[in-house]
Design a protein around this motif. Structure first.
Motif, short mmCIF file in Angstrom:
data_model
loop_
_atom_site.label_atom_id
_atom_site.label_comp_id
_atom_site.label_asym_id
_atom_site.label_seq_id
_atom_site.Cartn_x
_atom_site.Cartn_y
_atom_site.Cartn_z
N ARG A 139 -11.21 -62.45 -0.54
CA ARG A 139 -10.83 -61.13 -1.08
C ARG A 139 -9.38 -60.84 -0.72
NH1 ARG A 139 -14.46 -56.83 1.36
NH2 ARG A 139 -14.64 -58.28 3.10
N ALA A 140 -8.68 -60.19 -1.62
CA ALA A 140 -7.29 -59.81 -1.37
C ALA A 140 -7.15 -58.30 -1.46
CB ALA A 140 -6.37 -60.48 -2.39
N TYR A 141 -6.59 -57.68 -0.42
CA TYR A 141 -6.29 -56.26 -0.47
C TYR A 141 -4.99 -56.04 -1.23
CZ TYR A 141 -9.81 -55.86 3.18
OH TYR A 141 -10.99 -55.91 3.88
N LEU A 142 -4.98 -55.03 -2.08
CA LEU A 142 -3.80 -54.73 -2.89
C LEU A 142 -3.51 -53.24 -2.81
CD1 LEU A 142 -1.70 -55.81 -4.95
CD2 LEU A 142 -3.32 -55.19 -6.75
N LYS A 143 -2.42 -52.90 -2.16
CA LYS A 143 -2.05 -51.48 -2.01
C LYS A 143 -1.36 -51.01 -3.29
CE LYS A 143 0.95 -48.43 0.66
NZ LYS A 143 2.04 -48.40 1.64
N ILE A 144 -1.92 -49.97 -3.91
CA ILE A 144 -1.33 -49.46 -5.15
C ILE A 144 -0.87 -48.01 -5.04
CG2 ILE A 144 -2.76 -51.05 -6.52
CD1 ILE A 144 -4.40 -48.56 -7.41
N GLN A 145 -1.17 -47.37 -3.90
CA GLN A 145 -0.86 -45.94 -3.79
C GLN A 145 -0.51 -45.61 -2.35
OE1 GLN A 145 -2.84 -43.44 -2.14
NE2 GLN A 145 -1.55 -41.77 -2.84
N GLU A 146 0.36 -44.65 -2.17
CA GLU A 146 0.80 -44.22 -0.84
C GLU A 146 0.77 -42.70 -0.77
OE1 GLU A 146 1.16 -44.27 2.33
OE2 GLU A 146 2.67 -45.86 2.52
N GLY A 147 0.50 -42.17 0.43
CA GLY A 147 0.61 -40.73 0.66
C GLY A 147 -0.62 -39.93 0.25
N CYS A 148 -0.64 -38.68 0.73
CA CYS A 148 -1.75 -37.77 0.42
C CYS A 148 -1.24 -36.33 0.43
CB CYS A 148 -2.87 -37.94 1.46
SG CYS A 148 -4.30 -36.87 1.15
N SER A 149 -1.68 -35.56 -0.55
CA SER A 149 -1.28 -34.15 -0.62
C SER A 149 -2.47 -33.22 -0.55
CB SER A 149 -0.49 -33.91 -1.93
OG SER A 149 0.65 -34.75 -1.99
N GLN A 150 -3.59 -33.71 0.03
CA GLN A 150 -4.81 -32.91 0.11
C GLN A 150 -4.77 -31.90 1.27
OE1 GLN A 150 -5.79 -33.85 -3.05
NE2 GLN A 150 -7.87 -33.63 -2.29
N PHE A 151 -4.19 -32.30 2.39
CA PHE A 151 -4.10 -31.45 3.59
C PHE A 151 -5.44 -30.89 4.02
CE2 PHE A 151 0.27 -31.58 2.05
CZ PHE A 151 0.95 -31.86 3.22
N CYS A 152 -6.41 -31.78 4.23
CA CYS A 152 -7.67 -31.37 4.84
C CYS A 152 -7.35 -30.83 6.24
CB CYS A 152 -8.63 -32.55 4.93
SG CYS A 152 -9.08 -33.20 3.29
N SER A 153 -8.08 -29.83 6.67
CA SER A 153 -7.69 -29.08 7.87
C SER A 153 -7.74 -29.91 9.15
CB SER A 153 -8.57 -27.83 8.02
OG SER A 153 -9.92 -28.19 8.22
N TYR A 154 -8.48 -31.03 9.14
CA TYR A 154 -8.63 -31.86 10.35
C TYR A 154 -7.70 -33.06 10.37
CZ TYR A 154 -11.27 -34.47 6.90
OH TYR A 154 -11.63 -35.13 5.75
N CYS A 155 -6.97 -33.31 9.27
CA CYS A 155 -6.36 -34.62 9.06
C CYS A 155 -4.85 -34.63 9.26
CB CYS A 155 -6.71 -35.11 7.65
SG CYS A 155 -6.20 -36.82 7.35
#
Length: 432
Positions: A139-155
């Motif tokens: 299996r090969a991991y392939l990163k296609i996306q970076e970052g998050c704009s959800q701002f869950c309160s614990y994260c």
């Protein structure tokens, strides 16, 4: 290299190792004496931070004269703290990893310490970290996306990874073709918030890129990393039904099965919406496996809230639950909330939820006794000489009699008997 944390980190570590190899370095085991150690850190929990610090100390103990570089999420959010750890020469965070050789050369030339961490919140471009050497043929991991704009309160992750950025489709397709040419049969799509892929690009989204990868010869399986339940729409499952390479395994993040807790977490769905997504998958995708993450001990979670969450997880019937105890992260709203749960109570709730996970996993696996399924074999099985193990497309682990010649190959296998969390299987055919 020493890697903590998620599949995105694993991909990035492979890419950084590749950069070193292209520049004449030999990559060795982390336990060996080395000139340079790179620790790719995680900061999801306090335990992640502690493991990162332990790895730093181990490196310096193995070779006191080595250069120690700390990169990743812990380095990004706490660069000054990390740089103060004895033996650390450099912190690099979650961007500009392509410049790592340049920084090493500066240290060799006499610079004592380098803090290369920049403000990640201003980043708008996806950093290309291309793999140029492919060591494994499974299996090969392939990163296609970076970052998050959800701002869950614990994260803390949005502060470690910055806003959402998507990799250009042409760059993704180019790498997938290279992976196929290198003999990989399965691609695992990863990202910090995979569901948001393409949101800031024109004319593409997650479904679109899956369809493009599906058309590439040589790739037999496409597996998704963690996605949000809001991704699973009628349009998505109808399209998935026409994509036989897309694995029927969906890691649908839940975090809590209690609506009150979900609202406090600032999650963007409720249990009714989650239930509908799970039902769409079960009604439309044969043999679907739904796995999830569940947090226990979130601030203010009462005994009633906890059992509401547990009962909801049982209702959904996950094939496996990854259970996490809430860990307060400085700088997040949840860390300042009242009614923090004691470590002892979190441990008790974790054990109850893990027992449910074991029960559900056993029930799921038992449905497949006697079934013939295709298994992608990955490696010889540790502690079982003469056996090799691999995965079905719906993420059932299988062991069968065989040798290393099966590695990276698909073979029809009869799932004979459940042995704990792994199936004993019988090869029905030898792959070409």
């Amino acid at each position: 290299m020493y890697t903590l944390g998620c599949k995105v980190n694993q991909y990035e570590s492979e890419a950084v190792s590749s950069i070193f190899e292209q520049n004449g370095y030999e990559v060795v085991s982390f336990e060996q004496a080395s000139d340079v150690y790179v620790i790719n850190t995680c900061t999801v929990t306090n335990l992640s931070d502690r493991k990162s610090r332990q790895a730093i100390r181990r490196a310096k103990k193995t070779n006191p004269d080595s250069i120690v570089i700390v990169m990743g999420c812990y380095a990004q959010t706490s660069s000054e703290e990390v740089l103060k750890i004895p033996g650390v020469n450099m912190v690099i965070g979650t961007k500009d990893r392509n410049k790592i050789i340049e920084y090493v050369e500066r240290i060799v030339a006499g610079e004592c310490r380098i803090n290369a961490v920049d403000n990640i919140m201003t980043s708008r471009a996806f950093e290309e970290l291309k793999l140029n050497t492919y060591k494994e043929r499974t299996r090969a991991y392939l990163k296609i996306q970076e970052g998050c704009s959800q701002f869950c309160s614990y994260c803390i992750i949005p502060y470690a990874r910055g806003p959402i950025r998507s990799r250009k489709p042409d760059d993704i397709i180019e790498e997938v073709k290279q992976l196929a040419d290198s003999g990989f049969l399965e691609i695992v799509l990863t990202g910090i918030h995979l569901a948001s892929y393409g949101r800031e690009l024109e004319g593409t989204d997650l479904l679109d890129i899956i369809q493009k990868i599906h058309s590439i010869d040589g790739i037999k399986r496409i597996r998704l990393g963690s996605i949000e339940p809001t991704t699973i729409t009628k349009k998505f499952v109808e399209a998935a039904g026409r994509l036989p390479k897309l694995c029927p395994h969906y890691h649908l993040s839940l975090q809590s099965g209690c609506d009150k807790t979900l609202a406090e977490m600032n999650r963007k769905y409720n249990t009714d919406e989650y239930r509908k997504s799970a039902e769409l998958l079960k009604d439309n995708i044969p043999d679907v496996a739904i796995t999830t993450d569940l947090m226990v001990g979130f601030p203010g979670e009462t005994e009633e809230d906890f059992y509401t969450s547990r009962d909801f997880a049982e209702e959904i019937g996950f094939s496996k639950i990854h259970v996490f105890k809430y860990s307060p992260r400085k700088g997040t709203p949840a860390a300042e909330m009242k009614n923090q749960i004691s470590p002892e109570e979190k441990e008790r709730r974790s054990e109850i939820m893990l027992a449910l996970s074991d029960e559900l996993e056993k029930k799921y696996l038992e449905r497949y006794v006697g079934r013939n399924m295709e298994v992608l074999y990955e490696q010889e099985m540790h502690g079982h000489e003469g056996y090799i193990e691999g995965l079905t497309n719906n993420y059932i682990r299988v062991m069968a009699k065989g040798d290393i010649s099966l590695k990276g190959k698909l073979a029809q296998t009869q799932l004979s008997k459940v042995n704990g969390v792994i199936f004993e299987g019988k090869l029905l055919q030898k792959p070409d």
